[in-house]
Design an enzyme around this catalytic site. Sequence first.
Site, PDB file in Angstrom:
ATOM      1  NE  ARG A 192      -4.363  -0.719  -7.072  1.00  8.25           N
ATOM      2  CZ  ARG A 192      -3.181  -0.515  -7.636  1.00  8.25           C
ATOM      3  NH1 ARG A 192      -2.800   0.683  -7.989  1.00  8.25           N
ATOM      4  NH2 ARG A 192      -2.350  -1.535  -7.843  1.00  8.25           N
ATOM      5  CG  HIS A 252      -1.790   1.181   1.335  1.00 11.01           C
ATOM      6  ND1 HIS A 252      -1.403   2.334   1.983  1.00 11.01           N
ATOM      7  CD2 HIS A 252      -3.025   1.424   0.834  1.00 11.01           C
ATOM      8  CE1 HIS A 252      -2.384   3.231   1.875  1.00 11.01           C
ATOM      9  NE2 HIS A 252      -3.380   2.694   1.191  1.00 11.01           N
ATOM     10  N   GLY A 302      -2.487  -8.382 -13.428  1.00 19.06           N
ATOM     11  CA  GLY A 302      -2.172  -7.806 -12.122  1.00 19.06           C
ATOM     12  C   GLY A 302      -0.893  -8.460 -11.654  1.00 19.06           C
ATOM     13  CB  SER A 303       2.617  -7.924 -12.632  1.00 17.26           C
ATOM     14  OG  SER A 303       2.584  -6.532 -12.446  1.00 17.26           O
ATOM     15  CG  ASN A 304       1.195  -5.218  -8.074  1.00 18.68           C
ATOM     16  OD1 ASN A 304       2.198  -5.102  -8.772  1.00 18.68           O
ATOM     17  ND2 ASN A 304       0.378  -4.217  -7.832  1.00 18.68           N
ATOM     18  CG  ASP A 305      -2.858  -9.680  -6.008  1.00 24.64           C
ATOM     19  OD1 ASP A 305      -2.405 -10.003  -4.893  1.00 24.64           O
ATOM     20  OD2 ASP A 305      -3.685  -8.760  -6.176  1.00 24.64           O
ATOM     21  CB  CYS A 307      -3.107  -2.355 -14.392  1.00 25.07           C
ATOM     22  SG  CYS A 307      -4.047  -3.666 -13.597  1.00 25.07           S
ATOM     23  CD  GLU A 327      -5.676  -9.177  -9.267  1.00 26.79           C
ATOM     24  OE1 GLU A 327      -4.675  -8.506  -8.994  1.00 26.79           O
ATOM     25  OE2 GLU A 327      -6.831  -8.817  -8.999  1.00 26.79           O
ATOM     26  NE  ARG A 374      -8.740  -3.182  -8.674  1.00 20.09           N
ATOM     27  CZ  ARG A 374      -7.587  -3.381  -8.034  1.00 20.09           C
ATOM     28  NH1 ARG A 374      -6.621  -4.079  -8.609  1.00 20.09           N
ATOM     29  NH2 ARG A 374      -7.389  -2.869  -6.853  1.00 20.09           N
TER      30      ARG A 374
END
Length: 779
Positions: free
Chosen positions: A506, A405, A676-679, A728, A655, A554
Amino acid sequence: MVSSLIGKEEYVVKIQDVNKDMVGLVGGKAANLGELIAMGARVPPGFVVTSKAFNYFLRSNGIFEKVNEILSSKDDRQASADIKALIMNSSIPRDLEQAIASAYEELTSKVSREVLVAVRSSATAEDLTGASFAGQQDTYLNVRREELMMRVKMVWASLFNERAISYRRSKGIGSSSVSMGVVVQMMVNARSAGVMFTLNPANGDRNHIVIESNWGLGESVAAGKVTPDEVVIDKDTLTVIEARTSHKALKIVYDGKENKEVQLSPEEADSMSVKEEEAIELAKMAKEVEKHYGRPMDLEWAIDADLPFPENIFIVQARPETFWSKRTQETDVPQKEATARILTKGLPASPGIGAGRARVILDVSEAKDFQKGDVLVTRMTDPDWVPVMRLASALVTDEGGMTSHAAIVSRELGVPAVVGVKNGTKVIKDGQLVTVDGFSGVVYEGDTNLVPRVLSSEVPASMGVSKEALTNLYPITATKIYMNLGQPDMISRYVDLPFDGIGLMRIEFIVSEWIKYHPLYLIKTGQQSLFVDKLSQGIAMVASAIRPRPVVVRFSDFKTNEYRRLRGGEEFEVEERNPMLGWRGVSRYISAQYEEAFRLELRAVLKVRDEMGLQNVWVMYPFVRTRWELQKAMEIMEEEGLRRTPDFKVWIMAEVPSVVMLAEEFAQIVDGFSIGSNDLAQLTLGVDRDSELLANMGYYDERDEALKRAIKRLIRAAHKHGKTVSICGQAPSVYPELTEFLVREGIDSVSVNPDTVIQTRRLVASVEQKIVLDKLRSR
Ligand code: PEP
Ligand code: MG
């Protein structure tokens, strides 16, 4: 100094004899060149026709009096035409012409070729800075000997351009008091040229000097027309760490008339355009310049084809590095050196430098007296912290990785941040002055004035350059460049950036900051319209500012622990052991408990599209796990009146690995995917995305082959069914090489953080060109 003046009465001065105290005589541009030489940088040799020479010219032709007369009797346009004609029709006094001619002869004596020069204005007074900044004075390139005197006069005359006259009238500056120097500088006959940074622009590493190079003029590199050769040099030891030769399709050369693009022969295209000794010589100069300015620098350089080494190596432009905003801003530079003590280090999560009073705050309820400009030091942020983060000049967190975050929000807010430092709340004292370097992830004691506190994202708005001029700087790309944005009010700051749409909005920011209440609490208390109104307002703020470009909204993806913290939330949220893998995304929308709240989100979107007429709003489902849940959620959407049409696209986040595995099946029920490359990295590699421990060990890395294969597979499957793929997550904003991979794999769009929009566009353009050329060649 006076002894080395050429000519009479300081009419002509060599650039190497100029220093910063001579601005009144030679003008700011010339003074800067002189300073660069004093630092040990070699700049193309030249001389300045001084302001005294200009005054002498005016006086000896009686122009002074006439100028005043014309200005008092004519309007700006006529006055400009008359004064310019007066200057062009007057002759330069013989002795002055002689002084200029002999300075030119001396300049060219060393080179056997015909030497062309640049003739530029160099404003002498503060009042002219604004005028010259607006491009009101002239510069002439590739000037031949026979045109020299005329060009000098033309530069003088440009002081009386209509706009310059109006500008001075509006500011109450008398035209007879203005003056200027004229810089006459050898044009480098560039064998090779390019740009150079005293930090690694890919990752902000300040131990490196990075040289980007191509054959011919530097414009091909600066304008992103080729993928340049790259040399990385260790700043400390001045040794080459890495030299990468790229396939360079073209070079730009001056053909006697104009700058032209020329295709390179296959051998030249694939050979290194800068030699090791040359690169080291360049790096040496760059290091000195950086040392002098006390901050990372962005330099342009060129190597002359006809001069011997090292006399052929030139720095042609130096400006403070403003991270990824190359070639866009010149700022004044503090002279302080970086000798500050390091307090702690972590991950460079949001670029920029911030300094201020550290406030070590462990609980947001204790942040009441946090002042604008303070540096926030805490364990980890969550949505409750955003109002405090907005005030902060920088952020330091003990925990968290590059997709936490703290990282995501600070980057969007343009607040420099270092995350995952482990011991920040212990080693940094409340009230202590600190400087946070978000480029390299270091926190220093004191206010060190290390580098400019400017973010690339601020540049377009603050440059004072027209939008058209800016647009021309950015190449058109076949792959769309989208931007991530969740804070609706930030759109005013970023709206002029060259993005093709918002690829991820978001809505959590609107919920936690504008609405503040848990939606189910609002429903229970009969206040659901507050949710719909505020959410639709937030979306509309962005959609109306950028239309007709699309905004991909989203649906909410809070985790239960985050929902609990919304006002009235505790009653509706269970305590989960693993919120990251829990009741989030689509699983909420289709549950009996949350469905009504999901309907409020849908109504807000419907309101924006139908009532407010903003048809550029699309939607995206986060954290999709299975087809059946998605189908259920889409049925609810249809019930609310939102149907897929060619201008209402429905995307899903890719993701969770199941979406990649069943990409073909999903492709049949949606319009597009956004990675969603983060997840996806977290779930593919089994690595908690917020674990600074694993991140520091190198486990959390979106460039992992497993991820690349997943992406490749997804793109193939989506395209097979005529559906689009975007990305994203943070990855392309952090790793340019991953962006290159994505473009090569045929991704349709890339959505990045505001601070990397420009850099990404340039990179994507060069990769696309390379792909096309490679294809042509292999036919
Ligand atoms: C992602 O997972 O890559 C993503 C963009 O979503 P978020 O960071 O909000 O989970
Ligand atoms: Mg995600």
